[in-house]
Design a protein around this motif. Structure first.
Motif, PDB file in Angstrom:
ATOM      1  N   THR A 262     -62.938  -5.902  -3.314  1.00 54.82           N
ATOM      2  CA  THR A 262     -62.463  -6.957  -2.418  1.00 54.82           C
ATOM      3  C   THR A 262     -60.978  -7.183  -2.635  1.00 54.82           C
ATOM      4  O   THR A 262     -60.519  -7.272  -3.777  1.00 54.82           O
ATOM      5  CB  THR A 262     -63.221  -8.271  -2.674  1.00 54.82           C
ATOM      6  N   LEU A 263     -60.221  -7.248  -1.525  1.00 58.36           N
ATOM      7  CA  LEU A 263     -58.794  -7.497  -1.584  1.00 58.36           C
ATOM      8  C   LEU A 263     -58.499  -8.946  -1.282  1.00 58.36           C
ATOM      9  O   LEU A 263     -59.125  -9.548  -0.406  1.00 58.36           O
ATOM     10  CB  LEU A 263     -58.043  -6.594  -0.589  1.00 58.36           C
ATOM     11  N   PHE A 264     -57.534  -9.524  -1.974  1.00 60.74           N
ATOM     12  CA  PHE A 264     -57.174 -10.924  -1.793  1.00 60.74           C
ATOM     13  C   PHE A 264     -55.830 -11.001  -1.091  1.00 60.74           C
ATOM     14  O   PHE A 264     -54.838 -10.492  -1.580  1.00 60.74           O
ATOM     15  CB  PHE A 264     -57.111 -11.613  -3.154  1.00 60.74           C
ATOM     16  N   PHE A 265     -55.796 -11.641   0.107  1.00 65.63           N
ATOM     17  CA  PHE A 265     -54.583 -11.782   0.907  1.00 65.63           C
ATOM     18  C   PHE A 265     -54.131 -13.236   1.003  1.00 65.63           C
ATOM     19  O   PHE A 265     -53.371 -13.589   1.889  1.00 65.63           O
ATOM     20  CB  PHE A 265     -54.801 -11.241   2.319  1.00 65.63           C
ATOM     21  N   GLY A 266     -54.575 -14.103   0.149  1.00 64.76           N
ATOM     22  CA  GLY A 266     -54.161 -15.490   0.171  1.00 64.76           C
ATOM     23  C   GLY A 266     -55.302 -16.417   0.544  1.00 64.76           C
ATOM     24  O   GLY A 266     -56.354 -16.000   1.060  1.00 64.76           O
ATOM     25  N   TYR A 267     -55.046 -17.695   0.275  1.00 68.62           N
ATOM     26  CA  TYR A 267     -56.080 -18.691   0.564  1.00 68.62           C
ATOM     27  C   TYR A 267     -56.079 -19.054   2.046  1.00 68.62           C
ATOM     28  O   TYR A 267     -55.086 -18.853   2.763  1.00 68.62           O
ATOM     29  CB  TYR A 267     -55.841 -19.951  -0.284  1.00 68.62           C
ATOM     30  N   LYS A 268     -57.209 -19.609   2.518  1.00 63.25           N
ATOM     31  CA  LYS A 268     -57.346 -20.043   3.904  1.00 63.25           C
ATOM     32  C   LYS A 268     -56.457 -21.254   4.158  1.00 63.25           C
ATOM     33  O   LYS A 268     -56.315 -22.125   3.307  1.00 63.25           O
ATOM     34  CB  LYS A 268     -58.802 -20.378   4.214  1.00 63.25           C
ATOM     35  N   LEU A 269     -55.842 -21.262   5.344  1.00 66.19           N
ATOM     36  CA  LEU A 269     -54.956 -22.351   5.691  1.00 66.19           C
ATOM     37  C   LEU A 269     -55.752 -23.638   5.883  1.00 66.19           C
ATOM     38  O   LEU A 269     -56.706 -23.680   6.653  1.00 66.19           O
ATOM     39  CB  LEU A 269     -54.182 -22.034   6.982  1.00 66.19           C
ATOM     40  N   ILE A 270     -55.348 -24.660   5.129  1.00 67.42           N
ATOM     41  CA  ILE A 270     -55.997 -25.975   5.235  1.00 67.42           C
ATOM     42  C   ILE A 270     -55.016 -26.916   5.900  1.00 67.42           C
ATOM     43  O   ILE A 270     -53.946 -27.178   5.342  1.00 67.42           O
ATOM     44  CB  ILE A 270     -56.419 -26.496   3.854  1.00 67.42           C
ATOM     45  N   PRO A 271     -55.326 -27.430   7.080  1.00 73.74           N
ATOM     46  CA  PRO A 271     -54.400 -28.344   7.764  1.00 73.74           C
ATOM     47  C   PRO A 271     -54.293 -29.654   7.011  1.00 73.74           C
ATOM     48  O   PRO A 271     -55.197 -30.046   6.277  1.00 73.74           O
ATOM     49  CB  PRO A 271     -55.019 -28.517   9.143  1.00 73.74           C
ATOM     50  N   PRO A 272     -53.179 -30.319   7.154  1.00 75.50           N
ATOM     51  CA  PRO A 272     -53.028 -31.618   6.476  1.00 75.50           C
ATOM     52  C   PRO A 272     -53.998 -32.649   7.062  1.00 75.50           C
ATOM     53  O   PRO A 272     -54.486 -32.504   8.193  1.00 75.50           O
ATOM     54  CB  PRO A 272     -51.561 -31.974   6.759  1.00 75.50           C
ATOM     55  N   PRO A 273     -54.288 -33.678   6.291  1.00 73.08           N
ATOM     56  CA  PRO A 273     -55.223 -34.712   6.803  1.00 73.08           C
ATOM     57  C   PRO A 273     -54.686 -35.377   8.066  1.00 73.08           C
ATOM     58  O   PRO A 273     -53.492 -35.661   8.172  1.00 73.08           O
ATOM     59  CB  PRO A 273     -55.305 -35.698   5.637  1.00 73.08           C
ATOM     60  N   GLY A 274     -55.593 -35.622   9.043  1.00 70.06           N
ATOM     61  CA  GLY A 274     -55.213 -36.286  10.283  1.00 70.06           C
ATOM     62  C   GLY A 274     -54.904 -35.329  11.406  1.00 70.06           C
ATOM     63  O   GLY A 274     -54.770 -35.770  12.555  1.00 70.06           O
ATOM     64  N   SER A 275     -54.760 -34.061  11.126  1.00 74.63           N
ATOM     65  CA  SER A 275     -54.479 -33.102  12.202  1.00 74.63           C
ATOM     66  C   SER A 275     -55.670 -32.168  12.333  1.00 74.63           C
ATOM     67  O   SER A 275     -56.129 -31.593  11.349  1.00 74.63           O
ATOM     68  CB  SER A 275     -53.207 -32.310  11.897  1.00 74.63           C
TER      69      SER A 275
END
Length: 302
Positions: A262-275
């Motif tokens: 398994t290759l790791f390309f970064g974490y999943k984008l988590i939007p800021p709270p409220g958006s």
């Protein structure tokens, strides 16, 4: 010196010793001791006109020759020299900082040295005359081509010996005299040695030395040191302060526990709270990489 080509033809038919050395003698003039004026030299080229030889000016002065005078040229074999004693004709010779380097460069232009010669060397657009007082192992002349030659100096003409200061510190012990037994005995030689040591010390002080500067802190306040500290100490303080601010959990990174392959390309984008993401963005995320490939050139069927 420069000699005619006929001299080379005659020498090539004889059994001679190389390098070629010659004795030049003026039969018309005599020295103060009643002997014929003579000197020794090597040959530079055989390109002179027939019946002529070309000599440097200092050699003509030694033999008391004028242009057009007759001189006798005899092929000789000289012993390799081990020691030569020179006497500078002026105290200006003491102003040279490195006598060894100057003499090594100047004596390369000479093939032989004869007792009584008044040789001339040039340094910094100034001419210095040196009288040859003694040669070894031969007492009259030596060969200095490709040989290790020791040079000794006599006091220059006009040189005044410095007066020794009397006092309790002027008397040397037996141990100190035995330690200095290998040092030059003449004051002139000691002055030359001291000037060479001073020149070496000055060259060492001008040599580049890295990391000799000091660091200055830009922050001001009560904790500002009263004196300037070195760059190394201030860097150590900064590193220690940063290590105190870092928590134990942040010191070592958490290893990634991933399955094999398994290759790791970064974490999943988590939007800021409220958006919240819009439906159009979700649709674009789902429609990615849904196309089909096309071939520009169809494969022919056989």
């Amino acid at each position: 010196i420069f000699m005619p080509p006929s001299a080379l033809d005659e020498i090539s038919q004889l059994e001679v010793v190389y390098p070629l050395l010659f004795k030049l003698q003026n039969d018309e003039e005599e020295s103060s001791s009643g002997t014929k004026l003579r000197t020794h030299c090597g040959v530079l080229e055989f390109t002179a006109e027939e019946g002529r030889v070309y000599l440097p000016q200092w050699m003509m002065d030694t033999l008391r020759l004028s242009p057009g005078s007759a001189v006798e040229v005899i092929n000789v074999a000289l012993l390799h020299g081990s020691l030569v004693k020179l006497q500078p004709q002026s105290v200006d010779f003491l102003d040279i900082s490195d006598h060894r380097a100057v003499l090594e460069n100047a004596l390369r232009r000479f093939s032989a040295l004869t007792v009584g010669d008044m040789i001339t060397i040039e340094y910094n657009n100034h001419e210095y005359k040196l009288n040859v007082l003694e040669t070894q192992p031969s007492p009259s002349a030596i060969n200095i081509v490709e040989t290790d030659l020791s040079v000794d100096f006599a006091p220059p003409i006009g040189y005044v010996e410095p007066t020794a200061q009397s006092g309790p510190g002027s008397q040397a012990s037996n141990s100190s005299s035995m330690a200095n037994i290998n040092q030059p005995t003449s004051s002139m030689a000691k002055d030359i040695r001291q000037k060479e040591d001073a020149a070496k010390g000055e060259a060492a002080s001008l040599r580049f030395q890295a990391f000799r500067g000091a660091g200055v802190r830009l922050s001001s306040g009560a904790d500002k040191p009263s004196s300037v500290r070195s760059y190394a100490s201030s860097t150590a303080d900064n590193n220690e302060k940063q290590s105190q601010d870092i928590s134990p959990d942040d010191e070592t990174p958490v290893p990634l526990d991933l399955p094999i392959g398994t290759l790791f390309f970064g974490y999943k984008l988590i939007p800021p709270p409220g958006s919240e993401p819009t439906d159009a963005n979700d649709a674009n995320e789902e429609d990615k990489f849904q196309g089909e490939g096309r071939v520009l050139r169809q494969r022919r069927k056989r």
